[in-house]
Motif scaffolding. Sequence first.
Motif, PDB file in Angstrom:
ATOM      1  N   PHE A  14       0.817  -1.208   0.000  1.00 33.87           N
ATOM      2  CA  PHE A  14       0.000   0.000   0.000  1.00 33.87           C
ATOM      3  C   PHE A  14       0.854   1.262   0.000  1.00 33.87           C
ATOM      4  N   LYS A  15       2.068   1.191   0.540  1.00 37.74           N
ATOM      5  CA  LYS A  15       2.974   2.327   0.417  1.00 37.74           C
ATOM      6  C   LYS A  15       3.353   2.550  -1.044  1.00 37.74           C
ATOM      7  N   GLY A  16       3.588   1.451  -1.777  1.00 37.39           N
ATOM      8  CA  GLY A  16       3.856   1.571  -3.207  1.00 37.39           C
ATOM      9  C   GLY A  16       2.666   2.123  -3.969  1.00 37.39           C
ATOM     10  N   LYS A  17       1.453   1.685  -3.595  1.00 36.44           N
ATOM     11  CA  LYS A  17       0.248   2.222  -4.232  1.00 36.44           C
ATOM     12  C   LYS A  17       0.089   3.719  -3.958  1.00 36.44           C
ATOM     13  N   LYS A  19       2.490   5.870  -3.321  1.00 31.86           N
ATOM     14  CA  LYS A  19       3.514   6.591  -4.084  1.00 31.86           C
ATOM     15  C   LYS A  19       3.106   6.705  -5.553  1.00 31.86           C
ATOM     16  N   ALA A  20       2.591   5.609  -6.121  1.00 33.03           N
ATOM     17  CA  ALA A  20       2.147   5.641  -7.515  1.00 33.03           C
ATOM     18  C   ALA A  20       0.963   6.594  -7.696  1.00 33.03           C
ATOM     19  N   ALA A  21       0.033   6.587  -6.748  1.00 37.26           N
ATOM     20  CA  ALA A  21      -1.126   7.481  -6.843  1.00 37.26           C
ATOM     21  C   ALA A  21      -0.705   8.948  -6.745  1.00 37.26           C
ATOM     22  N   GLN A  22       0.230   9.237  -5.844  1.00 37.08           N
ATOM     23  CA  GLN A  22       0.715  10.613  -5.724  1.00 37.08           C
ATOM     24  C   GLN A  22       1.471  11.053  -6.980  1.00 37.08           C
ATOM     25  N   SER A  23       2.255  10.142  -7.555  1.00 34.80           N
ATOM     26  CA  SER A  23       2.961  10.465  -8.796  1.00 34.80           C
ATOM     27  C   SER A  23       1.973  10.714  -9.932  1.00 34.80           C
ATOM     28  N   PRO A 174      -6.782   9.315  -0.046  1.00 37.30           N
ATOM     29  CA  PRO A 174      -7.263   9.197   1.344  1.00 37.30           C
ATOM     30  C   PRO A 174      -7.612   7.762   1.747  1.00 37.30           C
ATOM     31  N   LYS A 175      -8.163   6.982   0.814  1.00 35.91           N
ATOM     32  CA  LYS A 175      -8.491   5.584   1.131  1.00 35.91           C
ATOM     33  C   LYS A 175      -7.225   4.787   1.427  1.00 35.91           C
ATOM     34  N   ILE A 176      -6.190   4.975   0.601  1.00 37.07           N
ATOM     35  CA  ILE A 176      -4.918   4.272   0.830  1.00 37.07           C
ATOM     36  C   ILE A 176      -4.316   4.706   2.161  1.00 37.07           C
TER      37      ILE A 176
END
Length: 255
Positions: A14-17, A19-23, A174-176
């Motif tokens: 979920f940390k990777g998710k 980071k990808a969502a923020q990117s 926010p969900k992540i």
Amino acid sequence: MSEVPPTRMNEQVFKGKKKAAQSGHGLLKKKADALKVKFRDYAKAIAETKSGMAADSSSAFFSLTQAEYAAGNFKQKVSEGSMTARVRVGAGIDNVAGVKLPVFTYYETGAATDNASLGLVGGGKKIQIVREKYSALLQNLIKLASLQTSFVTLDEAMKVTNRRVNALENVTIPKIERVLDYISRELDELEREDFTRLKLVQSKKESDLKEEKRLKDLAVAEAKKAGKIVGPKKKGSEVDMTANYDAGDDADVVF
């Protein structure tokens, strides 16, 4: 969130998710800004083109009236020609931040001008002016059509991009973050439970050792009271097997 097992692996996933969502959010935000700038440019160009269209169209129609007055009604002669197109509209694509916008261009085919003899009797200059003004009006119409088509396409692309940006900003990220907070809380709770369990085990071992020592001390004290000396246990090779036997306890053997 209860369906997500609170493990270290899921935390890393979920940390990777996140980071990808923020990117992706940052890239879409930049794309939305670029589309917004281009949208304003198109709106400005459309307003300028439309403002000149009224004057160009009125001037073109007025020049047609002047030519008809000078050369008579020549519309019939124009319609009797071969009607070969001298002007065509080309279609192209302009790429703006990944959005393909249709672009229309004005180009001449190079065909020979029909009815070149028009105006030989009179009004030839006026007819030439009509050709030039209508050509300019046609160019402006094609330009306006290209701008408005690109404007509508760009508007739809902006709406889709803004929806994606808002979805990432207000829903996905926010969900992540809530899932990561849940996993972090559960892992902290598990660590506290393990620490408490280890403390209880250690305390139980210490109490067992104290009880064992107390029992040994009690046994030694009782042995001392009974007149027996209790020492440390000897190894098997050092134990005197005859020490436990008393010769006086056995009956005399007569041969």
